[in-house]
Design a protein around this motif. Structure first.
Motif, PDB file in Angstrom:
ATOM      1  N   ALA A  82      22.482  33.052 137.935  1.00 12.77           N
ATOM      2  CA  ALA A  82      23.720  33.517 138.582  1.00 12.77           C
ATOM      3  C   ALA A  82      23.495  34.613 139.628  1.00 12.77           C
ATOM      4  O   ALA A  82      24.118  34.582 140.691  1.00 12.77           O
ATOM      5  CB  ALA A  82      24.721  33.972 137.530  1.00 12.77           C
ATOM      6  N   ALA A  90      23.102  33.249 143.108  1.00 13.37           N
ATOM      7  CA  ALA A  90      24.096  32.282 143.602  1.00 13.37           C
ATOM      8  C   ALA A  90      24.503  32.547 145.039  1.00 13.37           C
ATOM      9  O   ALA A  90      24.547  31.637 145.862  1.00 13.37           O
ATOM     10  CB  ALA A  90      25.318  32.294 142.702  1.00 13.37           C
ATOM     11  N   SER A  91      24.775  33.814 145.361  1.00 13.13           N
ATOM     12  CA  SER A  91      25.281  34.121 146.706  1.00 13.13           C
ATOM     13  C   SER A  91      24.203  33.961 147.770  1.00 13.13           C
ATOM     14  O   SER A  91      24.496  33.658 148.924  1.00 13.13           O
ATOM     15  CB  SER A  91      25.839  35.540 146.745  1.00 13.13           C
ATOM     16  OG  SER A  91      24.835  36.431 146.301  1.00 13.13           O
ATOM     17  N   PHE A 150      21.780  26.589 144.445  1.00 16.77           N
ATOM     18  CA  PHE A 150      22.347  27.021 143.166  1.00 16.77           C
ATOM     19  C   PHE A 150      23.240  25.967 142.493  1.00 16.77           C
ATOM     20  O   PHE A 150      23.038  25.656 141.314  1.00 16.77           O
ATOM     21  CB  PHE A 150      23.092  28.349 143.361  1.00 16.77           C
ATOM     22  CG  PHE A 150      23.729  28.855 142.109  1.00 16.77           C
ATOM     23  CD1 PHE A 150      22.950  29.320 141.061  1.00 16.77           C
ATOM     24  CD2 PHE A 150      25.104  28.846 141.949  1.00 16.77           C
ATOM     25  CE1 PHE A 150      23.530  29.771 139.890  1.00 16.77           C
ATOM     26  CE2 PHE A 150      25.690  29.294 140.791  1.00 16.77           C
ATOM     27  CZ  PHE A 150      24.900  29.760 139.757  1.00 16.77           C
TER      28      PHE A 150
END
Lengths: 215, 385
Positions: free
Chosen positions: B216, B219-220, B226
């Protein structure tokens, strides 16, 4: 500046046609009480079996809108078994709504189990793959509402799915999937845009439905 | 080395040899056939009433053998073979010149540095006993400075080869900031390998927990990669029959191991390519040109080793180019430490000497030779390639 009213004010429009257009719009959107009031006020002809079907559609639509997709699926199958069987896109969208509800309720293990059993089989088709990955990505976030996929949790998304389901049911009942009102507005907008383009420099500003309704 | 021309010459000789051999066989067969026919004629005369004239048979045989001319035929084909062999021998002597001492000049070099290079070469390769041995024998304790880091690197690589990612994960998390600075996504790649292992061998809940804890955060930064990894959760325990089966390929382990090695070396300030190997490979590639030059110069009674600059370019491949070379567009001089490239405010680049000339030794503003912009020496910045 709008079109010169003299160009269209002499065109006669039948009241009955107007009533039918409004009535079909109200029926399409399951506004049951408004339909009854409208019929009482205008004396418009009551379509056969419309009330019973509209009631069922209204319940289905609202369940989908609230995110209670399993109930929406159950009622849809009662109304017409083959609607979802013949429309995999809609089936996928409804199942994914339930998945989103589980994620929002923080039932991640349950959501994953549901995804594996119900959404997994869709993964065989590439067109569902990307959407499926976005839904699965929601599981990674402690606050999915703040994730890049937040739009999948929005009312707009549920509205979109509920609309698609409503249209599918209407088509199954041999009723128009789109209301005459929508079609007329779409056609009028296109005509006005074409007229603007033809008029060139002397044309009035581009047609805007919002501005037209305000005037 | 021009091995292709040697191979071509060898193929020509082999072809000639085959041709000569088949020609010889053909001539021998022809002669044998004629002799057998003559013998058959002589032996067929069982009838005493009509005896065969053996002399005439032998005379006819002699005539036929002269007509075939076996000696001339064999001489001809062997002559061609000998010519090819001689040419091949000369080509070998020319190309595989055993005396390579003509191609280098004796340069004074620091033995300590060479010992360090060799010791580090062994450490880089993971041959720690050899490295230690040369350090002890040569008495170069300073050369062991990088030993512990290379040892750590090889321990991580060794663990990865045994499908154990723990040491690698410890190292990437300890060096996270430095890796981010060089734009690396190595940490995600290692976590991906671990995630795939959990997906295959752990429970669905384990895989989800791993994704939420370790994937996580990326993710960005990896919007494309992802969701795909999260999609794998649908096929926990049966990834091989999923659209993501490619993630099980051993090539991901190999590539990630290589990337870790590269980035470990980068953070160490060392080259991923072994410096000693690079030097030897570059030398081998430049050798034919230098040998040719040495031979030409020797024929002209000139000494190339006295020259400051080689009269011929030694072309090396792209893999040997580590630094850009700047040539000033005004003076046509190559940039150096004393005469570095300078960036003008208009973003054109000249060498320092050209700028000093144009500004009359920093006494006045000057116009850029490539555009109307004006500049002062103070406004110019040194560029580092």
């Amino acid at each position: 500046m709008d079109l010169d009213p003299r160009q269209y004010e002499n065109l006669a429009v039948n009241d009955n046609d107007i009533h039918n257009i409004v009535l079909s719009y109200l029926i399409h959107n399951c506004y049951k009480e408004s339909v009854e009031s409208f019929i009482a006020c205008t004396g418009a002809t009551q379509p056969a079996d419309y009330l019973e079907d509209m009631d069922k559609r209204k319940r289905i639509f609202h369940f989908a809108l609230e995110g209670n997709a399993l109930k929406a699926i159950e009622l849809t199958e009662q109304l017409a078994k083959d609607i979802l069987e013949n429309n995999k896109d809609l089936q996928f969208d409804l199942l994914s709504l339930h998945f989103v509800e589980l994620v929002c309720s923080r039932k991640c293990t349950e959501a994953l189990e549901f995804a594996q059993t119900k959404l997994g089989p869709f993964g065989k088709e590439p067109k569902y793959m990307e959407k499926l990955e976005d839904f699965m990505a929601l599981l990674a976030y402690k606050e999915p509402e703040k994730s890049p996929m937040f739009h999948l949790l929005s009312l707009e998304y549920r509205q979109q799915v509920a609309d698609s389901l409503n249209r599918a049911i209407l088509a199954h009942l041999n009723l128009p999937s789109y209301t005459a009102m929508e079609r007329l507005i779409q056609q009028a907008t296109v005509v006005r845009q074409c007229l603007s383009q033809e008029a060139g420099k002397d044309a009035p500003p581009p047609f805007s439905l919002k501005d037209f309704l305000r005037s | 080395m021009e091995l292709s021309s040697i191979k071509d010459a060898f193929d020509r000789v082999a072809k000639k040899q085959k041709l000569s051999s088949s020609k010889s066989q053909e001539v021998v067969d022809q002669v044998g056939c004629e002799i057998e026919q003559a013998l058959a004629t002589i032996q067929s005369s069982h009838d005493p009433s009509a005896p065969v004239d053996q002399k005439s048979v032998l005379t006819e045989l002699k005539f036929k053998l002269n007509a075939i001319g076996p000696l001339q035929q064999l001489e001809g084909s062997n002559k061609e073979l000998n010519i090819s062999l001689t040419k091949y021998q000369k080509l070998l002597e020319k190309l595989l010149n055993p005396d390579i001492s003509k191609a280098y000049r004796n340069v004074d070099f620091d033995t300590h540095i060479v010992n360090q290079i060799i010791a580090n070469h062994f450490y880089h390769q993971g041959l720690f006993d050899l490295g230690d041995s040369i350090i002890n024998e040569a008495g170069e304790p300073d050369a062991a400075a990088l030993r512990s880091q290379f040892l750590e690197m090889h321990q991580i690589i060794g663990a990865m080869r045994e499908r154990n990612l723990q040491p690698a994960l410890t190292w990437v998390s300890a060096n996270r900031e430095k890796l981010v600075q060089i734009g690396s996504n190595l940490e995600l790649k290692i976590h991906t390998l671990q995630f795939v292992e959990v997906l295959q061998n752990g429970t669905r809940a384990d895989a989800l927990k791993y994704a939420r804890t370790y994937l996580a955060p990326f993710a960005s930064l990896n919007k494309g990669e992802f969701p795909k990894l999260m999609g794998c959760l649908l096929y926990a325990g049966r990834l091989e029959s999923s659209p993501y089966s490619e993630l099980l390929s051993p090539i991901h382990w190999e590539m990630t191991t290589e990337e870790l090695t590269r980035q470990f070396c980068t953070l160490l300030g060392q080259s991923y390519e072994n410096p000693l190997s690079v030097a030897v490979a570059a030398g081998v590639e430049g050798l034919p040109t230098l040998l040719k030059l040495a031979n030409v110069m020797a024929a002209k009674k000139q000494e190339w080793q006295e020259m400051k600059q080689l009269p011929v370019p030694v072309e090396l491949g792209k893999e040997f180019q580590f630094h850009s070379i700047f040539v000033c567009p005004v003076s046509r001089d190559q940039g150096s430490e004393e005469n570095p490239p300078m960036l003008l405010p208009c973003l054109h680049v000249l060498c320092k000497q050209s700028i000093m000339k144009l500004s009359k030794n920093s006494t006045r503003t000057f116009k850029c030779p490539y555009c109307p912009a004006e500049a002062t020496v103070a406004n110019c910045k040194q560029l580092y390639f």
